[in-house]
Design an enzyme around this catalytic site. Structure first.
Site: not given
Length: 403
Positions: A65, A69, A72, A109, A142, A202, A272
């Site tokens: 990626c 962040c 992560c 998901c 999702c 969400c 959740r």
């Protein structure tokens, strides 16, 4: 406690607490935590009964990626020893989804690392959705693919995606401290695009990452204003090789207070219980079912979760039941509003939910901003040694999924 009675009454009326009341929930003592859980549990049961919705993550593309962040393990510059692979083929993703559905998952998901999908990526995901729906017609899908460009939300909806996940993660004031490669406003915009396309939105948070109680309340009130159907609450998984790898600030009692605050602020929304529940709530996980009406089954994106069979046993032992595909997750007023936006039937295919991509974070147990004493830090590090297990099984590997 007058505060809790007031919050229960407001929750049953779908009325928002004040910021001061939300902060007061976070400030309650460990001695009062069972009273807090009992009060928030009344609101949870009023809107969702004793049902627990199961969700299953499929990591379509792991690592690699370009975003930074801090929480992560898939971030730019991460040295975490996680699985890294490019896009799964539709049949591979469908096989992984089948494992989750067999374990009782109502929603699958589909998550992919990266800043956001290209149009070609949307085509890939559309084919994956078709492959899954071909085998499991009633399963909810999702998508969680990062920042969306114009028209992509509509394409995903037309392909059969029921929902889109994109978390706010933390307050707007502290967002720049955890990510510099995109903005808080970018995230808000993506959630709004999903809503405008008629998908169930969400969006949730990561508790901790150095923020204060005020920041936690800020992000939850921002989520209430944004009005997603599902709010995943993550607790930081401090993975080696990330800037937050040493952040062990949560206790089980703190996690319960955070979940209760979210339930009071978002009474009729699917809350959740997401990443990090096993390592932070530990033996108090069953208590959290009185606050959250939805959990992830099995593993997360890059870390191992509790075995699916243990999740099912926990739900049954705590006196709850797994929500079936023939049951609408959201309360009637929310389900009807979502159906009207989507032009759908308002049944199981248009319910709230979401993915909650990476881990979650931890919020300080002491007063906001207080620094723990060195001895306390050492004790905490010793007690948490070895709790984080990096995922080595499931989709993208030769070992079966943990579902």
């Amino acid at each position: 406690m007058d505060l809790l009675n007031t919050l229960v009454d407001k929750g049953l009326r779908r009325e928002s607490p004040t910021r001061e009341e939300a902060l007061a929930v976070l400030a309650t003592s460990d001695d009062d935590v069972l009273d807090v859980v009992a009060a928030a549990g009344k609101v949870r049961r009023h809107w969702f009964g004793r049902r627990v919705k199961l969700n299953y993550l499929v990591n379509l593309k792991s690592g690699l990626c370009p975003e930074d962040c801090s929480y992560c393990s898939q971030r730019l510059g991460s040295t975490s020893e996680i699985l890294k692979y490019t896009w799964l083929k539709p049949d591979q993703a469908a096989a992984a989804a089948t494992a989750g559905v067999a374990g009782g998952a109502k929603r699958v998901c589909l998550v992919a690392s990266g800043r956001g999908p290209t149009d070609r990526d949307v085509d890939r995901v559309s084919k994956t959705i078709a492959a899954i729906k071909d085998q499991h017609q009633d399963v909810e899908i999702c998508a969680c693919l990062g920042l969306l460009s114009e028209g992509q939300a509509e394409r995903l909806r037309d392909a059969g995606a029921n929902a889109y996940n994109h978390n706010l993660n933390t307050s707007e004031a502290t967002y720049g401290d955890i990510t510099t490669t995109h903005t808080y406003a970018d995230r808000v915009s993506t959630v709004q695009q999903a809503q405008a396309a008629g998908m169930s939105a969400c969006s949730g948070l990561i508790a901790g990452m150095g923020e204060s109680d005020e920041d936690l309340v800020d992000v939850v009130f921002s989520l209430r204003e944004l009005d997603p159907d599902s709010v995943p609450v993550n607790f930081l998984i401090p993975i080696e090789g990330t800037p937050l790898s040493g952040d062990w600030n949560l206790t089980p009692q703190r996690c319960l207070r955070i979940l209760a605050m979210v339930r009071f602020v978002c009474p009729d929304v699917e809350v959740r219980l997401a990443g990090g529940r096993e390592i932070h709530l530990r033996t108090l996980q069953p208590l959290a079912l009185n606050l959250a009406n939805s959990i992830f089954l099995g593993d997360y994106l890059t870390t191992e979760g509790q075995a699916g069979k243990d999740d099912l046993a926990m739900i049954a032992d705590a006196g709850f039941e797994v929500e079936g595909t023939d049951t609408t997750t959201l309360p009637e007023h929310r389900a009807d509003a979502l159906a009207a936006a989507a032009g759908g039937c308002g049944s199981h295919g248009a319910e709230g939910g979401g993915c909650g991509p990476c881990g979650g974070d931890a919020a300080p147990e002491a007063e906001a901003g207080a620094e723990p004493q060195p001895a306390a830090v050492a004790a905490r590090e010793d007690s948490h040694a070895g709790l984080v297990a990096v995922r080595r099984r499931g989709v993208g590997t030769d070992l079966p999924p943990n579902a």
